[in-house]
Design a protein around this motif. Structure first.
Motif, PDB file in Angstrom:
ATOM      1  N   ARG A   1      41.303  37.072  41.904  1.00  0.00           N
ATOM      2  CA  ARG A   1      40.075  38.084  41.681  1.00  0.00           C
ATOM      3  C   ARG A   1      40.222  39.443  41.768  1.00  0.00           C
ATOM      4  O   ARG A   1      39.626  40.333  41.425  1.00  0.00           O
ATOM      5  CB  ARG A   1      38.813  37.519  41.966  1.00  0.00           C
ATOM      6  N   ARG A   2      41.049  39.898  42.671  1.00  0.00           N
ATOM      7  CA  ARG A   2      41.099  41.130  43.122  1.00  0.00           C
ATOM      8  C   ARG A   2      42.081  41.902  42.397  1.00  0.00           C
ATOM      9  O   ARG A   2      42.377  43.184  42.631  1.00  0.00           O
ATOM     10  CB  ARG A   2      41.568  41.175  44.763  1.00  0.00           C
TER      11      ARG A   2
ATOM     12  N   SER B   1      44.069  43.930  35.645  1.00  0.00           N
ATOM     13  CA  SER B   1      44.213  43.066  34.148  1.00  0.00           C
ATOM     14  C   SER B   1      45.577  42.861  34.005  1.00  0.00           C
ATOM     15  O   SER B   1      46.427  43.821  34.546  1.00  0.00           O
ATOM     16  CB  SER B   1      43.516  43.816  33.060  1.00  0.00           C
TER      17      SER B   1
ATOM     18  N   GLY C   1      37.752  39.192  30.629  1.00  0.00           N
ATOM     19  CA  GLY C   1      37.800  39.181  32.254  1.00  0.00           C
ATOM     20  C   GLY C   1      36.705  37.981  32.765  1.00  0.00           C
ATOM     21  O   GLY C   1      37.225  37.219  33.611  1.00  0.00           O
ATOM     22  N   ARG C   2      35.829  37.667  32.001  1.00  0.00           N
ATOM     23  CA  ARG C   2      34.986  36.669  32.468  1.00  0.00           C
ATOM     24  C   ARG C   2      35.619  35.225  32.234  1.00  0.00           C
ATOM     25  O   ARG C   2      35.415  34.413  33.074  1.00  0.00           O
ATOM     26  CB  ARG C   2      33.468  36.534  31.611  1.00  0.00           C
TER      27      ARG C   2
ATOM     28  N   HIS D   1      38.861  34.734  32.164  1.00  0.00           N
ATOM     29  CA  HIS D   1      39.892  34.304  33.398  1.00  0.00           C
ATOM     30  C   HIS D   1      38.983  33.996  34.715  1.00  0.00           C
ATOM     31  O   HIS D   1      39.832  32.891  35.077  1.00  0.00           O
ATOM     32  CB  HIS D   1      40.531  35.769  33.575  1.00  0.00           C
ATOM     33  N   HIS D   2      37.906  34.481  35.039  1.00  0.00           N
ATOM     34  CA  HIS D   2      37.318  33.855  36.056  1.00  0.00           C
ATOM     35  C   HIS D   2      36.951  32.326  36.069  1.00  0.00           C
ATOM     36  O   HIS D   2      37.137  32.002  36.920  1.00  0.00           O
ATOM     37  CB  HIS D   2      36.092  34.828  36.531  1.00  0.00           C
TER      38      HIS D   2
ATOM     39  N   ILE E   1      39.873  30.395  36.725  1.00  0.00           N
ATOM     40  CA  ILE E   1      40.285  30.319  37.983  1.00  0.00           C
ATOM     41  C   ILE E   1      39.217  29.272  38.686  1.00  0.00           C
ATOM     42  O   ILE E   1      39.606  28.423  39.486  1.00  0.00           O
ATOM     43  CB  ILE E   1      40.127  31.613  39.014  1.00  0.00           C
ATOM     44  N   ASP E   2      38.075  29.513  38.445  1.00  0.00           N
ATOM     45  CA  ASP E   2      36.884  28.485  38.728  1.00  0.00           C
ATOM     46  C   ASP E   2      37.495  27.057  38.424  1.00  0.00           C
ATOM     47  O   ASP E   2      37.355  25.991  39.422  1.00  0.00           O
ATOM     48  CB  ASP E   2      35.522  28.898  38.307  1.00  0.00           C
TER      49      ASP E   2
ATOM     50  N   GLU F   1      40.489  25.779  40.440  1.00  0.00           N
ATOM     51  CA  GLU F   1      39.550  25.519  42.060  1.00  0.00           C
ATOM     52  C   GLU F   1      38.924  24.131  42.224  1.00  0.00           C
ATOM     53  O   GLU F   1      39.110  23.809  43.047  1.00  0.00           O
ATOM     54  CB  GLU F   1      38.834  26.801  42.468  1.00  0.00           C
TER      55      GLU F   1
END
Length: 54
Positions: A4-5, A8, A25-26, A28-29, A32-33, A36
């Motif tokens: 997340r850091r 792009s 971007g949202r 992609h988050h 990742i969620d 995880e």
């Protein structure tokens, strides 16, 4: 999380509007969620939607 850091991975010019850049971007988050959480089916659907931009 380290991912997340990061900046792009694609140029913002790939998208037509600033709103689409932010949506990407949202997305992609959310991917990742799902990774995880170990939720492969949700990840697969998120990737499908992201590619189709739906």
């Amino acid at each position: 999380m380290l991912f997340r850091r990061r900046t792009s991975s694609v140029p913002a010019s790939q998208w037509r509007t600033r709103a689409r850049v932010e949506q990407s971007g949202r997305e992609h988050h959310l991917m990742i969620d799902a990774i995880e959480a170990g939720d492969a089916e949700h990840l697969k659907e998120l990737v499908r939607q992201h590619i189709l931009q739906s």
